[in-house]
Write a protein that holds these residues in place. Structure first.
Motif, PDB file in Angstrom:
ATOM      1  N   TYR A 289      45.546  37.165  45.238  1.00 12.16           N
ATOM      2  CA  TYR A 289      45.388  37.331  43.789  1.00 12.16           C
ATOM      3  C   TYR A 289      44.283  36.463  43.202  1.00 12.16           C
ATOM      4  O   TYR A 289      44.232  36.233  41.990  1.00 12.16           O
ATOM      5  N   VAL A 290      43.372  35.999  44.046  1.00  7.94           N
ATOM      6  CA  VAL A 290      42.221  35.246  43.556  1.00  7.94           C
ATOM      7  C   VAL A 290      41.126  36.242  43.157  1.00  7.94           C
ATOM      8  O   VAL A 290      40.745  37.095  43.967  1.00  7.94           O
ATOM      9  N   PRO A 291      40.602  36.182  41.930  1.00 12.55           N
ATOM     10  CA  PRO A 291      39.476  37.047  41.570  1.00 12.55           C
ATOM     11  C   PRO A 291      38.292  36.797  42.501  1.00 12.55           C
ATOM     12  O   PRO A 291      38.023  35.658  42.886  1.00 12.55           O
ATOM     13  N   THR A 292      37.603  37.851  42.853  1.00 13.55           N
ATOM     14  CA  THR A 292      36.507  37.738  43.816  1.00 13.55           C
ATOM     15  C   THR A 292      35.516  36.653  43.412  1.00 13.55           C
ATOM     16  O   THR A 292      35.066  35.860  44.256  1.00 13.55           O
ATOM     17  N   SER A 293      35.179  36.587  42.147  1.00 14.90           N
ATOM     18  CA  SER A 293      34.173  35.625  41.686  1.00 14.90           C
ATOM     19  C   SER A 293      34.653  34.183  41.765  1.00 14.90           C
ATOM     20  O   SER A 293      33.839  33.253  41.678  1.00 14.90           O
ATOM     21  N   ALA A 294      35.953  33.964  41.923  1.00 13.95           N
ATOM     22  CA  ALA A 294      36.491  32.600  41.962  1.00 13.95           C
ATOM     23  C   ALA A 294      36.593  32.045  43.379  1.00 13.95           C
ATOM     24  O   ALA A 294      36.842  30.846  43.551  1.00 13.95           O
ATOM     25  N   ILE A 295      36.409  32.879  44.385  1.00 18.77           N
ATOM     26  CA  ILE A 295      36.579  32.415  45.764  1.00 18.77           C
ATOM     27  C   ILE A 295      35.590  31.315  46.114  1.00 18.77           C
ATOM     28  O   ILE A 295      35.927  30.348  46.808  1.00 18.77           O
ATOM     29  N   ASP A 296      34.353  31.424  45.615  1.00 12.51           N
ATOM     30  CA  ASP A 296      33.337  30.407  45.913  1.00 12.51           C
ATOM     31  C   ASP A 296      33.705  29.034  45.374  1.00 12.51           C
ATOM     32  O   ASP A 296      33.115  28.028  45.797  1.00 12.51           O
ATOM     33  N   PHE A 297      34.644  28.972  44.453  1.00 10.75           N
ATOM     34  CA  PHE A 297      35.038  27.697  43.850  1.00 10.75           C
ATOM     35  C   PHE A 297      36.321  27.139  44.464  1.00 10.75           C
ATOM     36  O   PHE A 297      36.800  26.089  44.035  1.00 10.75           O
ATOM     37  N   MET A 298      36.858  27.823  45.460  1.00 12.16           N
ATOM     38  CA  MET A 298      38.054  27.336  46.120  1.00 12.16           C
ATOM     39  C   MET A 298      37.713  26.190  47.065  1.00 12.16           C
ATOM     40  O   MET A 298      36.554  26.029  47.483  1.00 12.16           O
TER      41      MET A 298
ATOM     42  N   ALA B 217      40.405  38.363  53.289  1.00 19.00           N
ATOM     43  CA  ALA B 217      41.364  39.408  52.915  1.00 19.00           C
ATOM     44  C   ALA B 217      42.671  38.828  52.401  1.00 19.00           C
ATOM     45  O   ALA B 217      43.408  39.505  51.684  1.00 19.00           O
ATOM     46  N   ALA B 218      42.975  37.569  52.773  1.00 21.97           N
ATOM     47  CA  ALA B 218      44.205  36.934  52.303  1.00 21.97           C
ATOM     48  C   ALA B 218      44.010  36.248  50.954  1.00 21.97           C
ATOM     49  O   ALA B 218      44.983  35.769  50.364  1.00 21.97           O
ATOM     50  N   LEU B 219      42.780  36.215  50.465  1.00 19.65           N
ATOM     51  CA  LEU B 219      42.472  35.522  49.215  1.00 19.65           C
ATOM     52  C   LEU B 219      41.988  36.471  48.122  1.00 19.65           C
ATOM     53  O   LEU B 219      42.376  36.337  46.963  1.00 19.65           O
ATOM     54  N   ASP B 220      41.151  37.422  48.485  1.00 23.83           N
ATOM     55  CA  ASP B 220      40.408  38.229  47.521  1.00 23.83           C
ATOM     56  C   ASP B 220      41.289  39.321  46.913  1.00 23.83           C
ATOM     57  O   ASP B 220      41.668  40.282  47.580  1.00 23.83           O
ATOM     58  N   GLY B 221      41.561  39.162  45.622  1.00 25.45           N
ATOM     59  CA  GLY B 221      42.364  40.147  44.914  1.00 25.45           C
ATOM     60  C   GLY B 221      41.563  41.105  44.069  1.00 25.45           C
ATOM     61  O   GLY B 221      42.116  41.776  43.189  1.00 25.45           O
ATOM     62  N   GLY B 222      40.255  41.184  44.300  1.00 26.32           N
ATOM     63  CA  GLY B 222      39.425  42.104  43.532  1.00 26.32           C
ATOM     64  C   GLY B 222      38.882  41.470  42.262  1.00 26.32           C
ATOM     65  O   GLY B 222      39.020  40.270  42.028  1.00 26.32           O
ATOM     66  N   ILE B 223      38.283  42.258  41.432  1.00 27.97           N
ATOM     67  CA  ILE B 223      37.571  41.754  40.255  1.00 27.97           C
ATOM     68  C   ILE B 223      38.450  40.874  39.387  1.00 27.97           C
ATOM     69  O   ILE B 223      38.053  39.779  38.968  1.00 27.97           O
ATOM     70  N   ASP B 224      39.679  41.307  39.099  1.00 27.00           N
ATOM     71  CA  ASP B 224      40.566  40.512  38.248  1.00 27.00           C
ATOM     72  C   ASP B 224      41.692  39.844  39.037  1.00 27.00           C
ATOM     73  O   ASP B 224      42.589  39.233  38.450  1.00 27.00           O
ATOM     74  N   GLY B 225      41.650  39.969  40.350  1.00 29.30           N
ATOM     75  CA  GLY B 225      42.678  39.363  41.198  1.00 29.30           C
ATOM     76  C   GLY B 225      43.930  40.192  41.365  1.00 29.30           C
ATOM     77  O   GLY B 225      44.837  39.784  42.098  1.00 29.30           O
ATOM     78  N   LEU B 226      43.995  41.352  40.729  1.00 23.96           N
ATOM     79  CA  LEU B 226      45.245  42.114  40.699  1.00 23.96           C
ATOM     80  C   LEU B 226      45.163  43.462  41.418  1.00 23.96           C
ATOM     81  O   LEU B 226      46.087  44.277  41.309  1.00 23.96           O
TER      82      LEU B 226
END
Length: 271
Positions: free
Chosen positions: A181-190, A201-210
């Motif tokens: 449920y992490v928005p794609t754009s937020a993964i770089d900040f994890m 695939a275990a992190l990326d929840g798409g544009i809004d995470g949902l």
């Protein structure tokens, strides 16, 4: 080899702390227990100071009182997900007694930690449990098989509900899902431990995470009993949208948050 031959704990703690490990004392104790020899400890310390997850290094994660086997490249179960187990356990214990047992699905199961912890607690309370766990990642499923094997659980490989045999339709008392449920754009900040060493695939929840939650909510009714439950981990910010998604597919919903572990769970009940 005796522990005295290993690096002194004070030096190990100092090395971990200088590498930015917040819980250096706890990590040092885990590494000392796991290493066995000075050479292995040196290798483990090098991996940790270069940012590898501690759990991948030692091969297990502590979760809800269990040691959960994990391997490099597998999503590490988080403390916040213990709240998902607690909410699922409470919900199941409030269900009318069922002598035939409870059928549980751990969807997007990763290492199978949630299903294993939930089944462990239920069986200790005398309940019969039939546990199923599904994921698309073969490496994660190898760990899941080890973790749910003691509970006679079954792993299924595939994309969400496509992993399951059709005869399991309309039969689950509860589906628990820690879907990405992490928005794609937020993964770089994890933190590096997640974005580098855990599968995207275990992190990326798409544009809004949902995006994955939408698919689960759409398909889950076909797999739940009439009184079945769907519990999905979310975040405080996303939970109202998660609940709205579930509500649009016929679920009555509620949101629960545990601020101590930063855990949020959205529960949907089939109406």
């Amino acid at each position: 080899m005796e522990q005295s031959a290993l690096m002194p704990a004070v030096e190990l703690v100092a090395a971990l702390r200088s590498a930015g490990c917040v819980f250096a004392e706890e990590e040092a104790a885990i590494l000392l227990e796991a290493a066995g020899t000075a050479g292995i400890l040196t290798d483990m310390l090098a991996l940790r100071t270069h940012g590898h997850p501690l759990e991948h290094i030692v091969g297990w994660a502590q979760f809800y009182g269990l040691r959960i086997a994990v391997a490099p490249g597998v999503f590490v179960p988080r403390l916040r997900s213990e709240f998902l187990v607690s909410e699922a356990l409470d919900a199941l214990l409030r269900m009318p007694s069922n002598n035939a047992g409870l059928r549980i699905l751990d969807l997007c199961c990763g290492s199978g930690a949630i299903g294993a912890a939930l089944t462990h607690r239920l069986t200790h309370r005398g309940h019969k449990v039939e546990l199923h766990a599904a994921d698309i990642d073969p490496v994660a499923l190898e760990c899941a098989a080890r973790n749910i094997g003691p509970f006679h659980g079954t792993v299924h490989s595939g994309d969400l509900f496509a992993a399951l045999p059709h005869e399991l339709g309309s039969s689950f008392h509860i589906i628990v899902a820690n879907a990405p449920y992490v928005p794609t754009s937020a993964i770089d900040f994890m933190p590096q431990e997640a974005r580098v060493y855990e599968p995207e695939a275990a992190l990326d929840g798409g544009i809004d995470g949902l995006a994955v939650q939408r698919r689960i909510a759409l398909e889950a009714p076909a797999w739940l009993r009439p009184d079945g439950l769907l519990l999905i981990e979310s975040s405080v910010r996303q939970a109202p949208k998660s609940a709205a998604i579930m509500g649009s597919h016929g679920f009555s919903t509620s949101i629960a948050t545990n601020h101590d572990v930063d855990g949020t769970v959205v529960t949907g009940r089939m109406q």
